[in-house]
Write a protein that holds these residues in place. Structure first.
Motif, PDB file in Angstrom:
ATOM      1  N   GLU A   1       0.861  -1.189   0.000  1.00  0.00           N
ATOM      2  CA  GLU A   1       0.000   0.000   0.000  1.00  0.00           C
ATOM      3  C   GLU A   1       0.896   1.237   0.000  1.00  0.00           C
ATOM      4  O   GLU A   1       1.889   1.290   0.731  1.00  0.00           O
ATOM      5  CB  GLU A   1      -0.898   0.002   1.229  1.00  0.00           C
TER       6      GLU A   1
ATOM      7  N   LYS B   1      -8.735  -8.423   2.858  1.00  0.00           N
ATOM      8  CA  LYS B   1      -8.485  -7.306   3.766  1.00  0.00           C
ATOM      9  C   LYS B   1      -8.788  -7.755   5.195  1.00  0.00           C
ATOM     10  O   LYS B   1      -9.825  -8.391   5.438  1.00  0.00           O
ATOM     11  CB  LYS B   1      -9.367  -6.128   3.370  1.00  0.00           C
ATOM     12  N   HIS B   2      -7.887  -7.400   6.136  1.00  0.00           N
ATOM     13  CA  HIS B   2      -8.076  -7.775   7.535  1.00  0.00           C
ATOM     14  C   HIS B   2      -9.193  -6.938   8.150  1.00  0.00           C
ATOM     15  O   HIS B   2      -9.247  -5.712   7.955  1.00  0.00           O
ATOM     16  CB  HIS B   2      -6.778  -7.603   8.328  1.00  0.00           C
TER      17      HIS B   2
ATOM     18  N   THR C   1      -7.307  -4.524  11.156  1.00  0.00           N
ATOM     19  CA  THR C   1      -6.175  -3.656  10.799  1.00  0.00           C
ATOM     20  C   THR C   1      -6.339  -2.974   9.442  1.00  0.00           C
ATOM     21  O   THR C   1      -5.686  -1.978   9.176  1.00  0.00           O
ATOM     22  CB  THR C   1      -4.859  -4.456  10.758  1.00  0.00           C
TER      23      THR C   1
ATOM     24  N   GLU D   1      -5.261  -4.217   6.733  1.00  0.00           N
ATOM     25  CA  GLU D   1      -4.163  -4.666   5.871  1.00  0.00           C
ATOM     26  C   GLU D   1      -4.720  -5.463   4.696  1.00  0.00           C
ATOM     27  O   GLU D   1      -5.565  -6.338   4.870  1.00  0.00           O
ATOM     28  CB  GLU D   1      -3.195  -5.544   6.666  1.00  0.00           C
TER      29      GLU D   1
END
Length: 183
Positions: free
Chosen positions: A77, A168-169, A172, A174
């Motif tokens: 990212e 995607k978490h 978080t 992430e």
């Protein structure tokens, strides 16, 4: 939640998202050894943020390590950055194309899909072994890139006419490569 979709169109420097070509300048010095630049997507949840995808250069390694947590595909990212001038990390056979903005669409099961954001992903193989560990670790489907949506006049497949699924978490935020599949 209904998905949003993006299309593969002829390359334009005016469009942020793209597949192929050289990596963004912001990512160039973060590429691990034996990896190549695949695509950079506009992060649909963060303004002026991008997701650059890097894949292992050895296809046999990609096949052997294609599912989380042992997947040889990285997601970085970063803020938007122009394309680097160096073709050191370019997948030359892939070609280059732009990726449109995400938009709501009424895709049918038979329609060609290139990039899908959220919704129910179109899986090539709907076996739970691909996403079980991801779900247990707190990840959910985020974005898919299906090679069926490539502009085949100017591009060639990397994943053997397959698809890459990013997750995607939940806590978080992430974004990681979850798995890739091919038929």
């Amino acid at each position: 939640m209904k998905g949003k979709f993006a299309e593969c169109i002829p390359y334009s420097e005016m469009i942020k998202g793209r597949i192929g070509g050289n990596p963004p300048i912001e990512v160039e010095d973060k590429i691990p050894e034996n990896y190549l630049f695949y695509a950079t997507l506009v992060h649909p949840d963060k303004e002026n943020s991008m997701l650059s995808i890097l894949i292992h250069q050895d296809f046999e390694v990609l096949i052997e390590k294609n599912i989380y947590p042992n997947i040889e595909i990285k997601v970085i990212e970063h803020q938007y950055a122009n394309e680097s001038l160096s073709n050191k990390f370019c997948i030359k056979e892939l070609g280059i194309a732009s990726i449109t903005e995400y938009k709501e669409d009424t895709k049918n099961d038979d329609d060609t899909i290139f990039v899908q954001y959220q919704g129910q992903p179109r899986l090539i193989q709907s076996k739970s072994r691909y996403y079980e560990q991801l779900n247990k670790a707190g990840y959910e489907f985020f974005i898919s890139i299906l090679e069926e949506g490539y502009d085949f006049d100017t591009m060639d497949v990397v994943f053997n006419f397959g698809a890459l699924y990013l997750y995607k978490h939940n806590e978080t935020g992430e974004v990681i490569a979850g798995y890739w599949q091919y038929s």
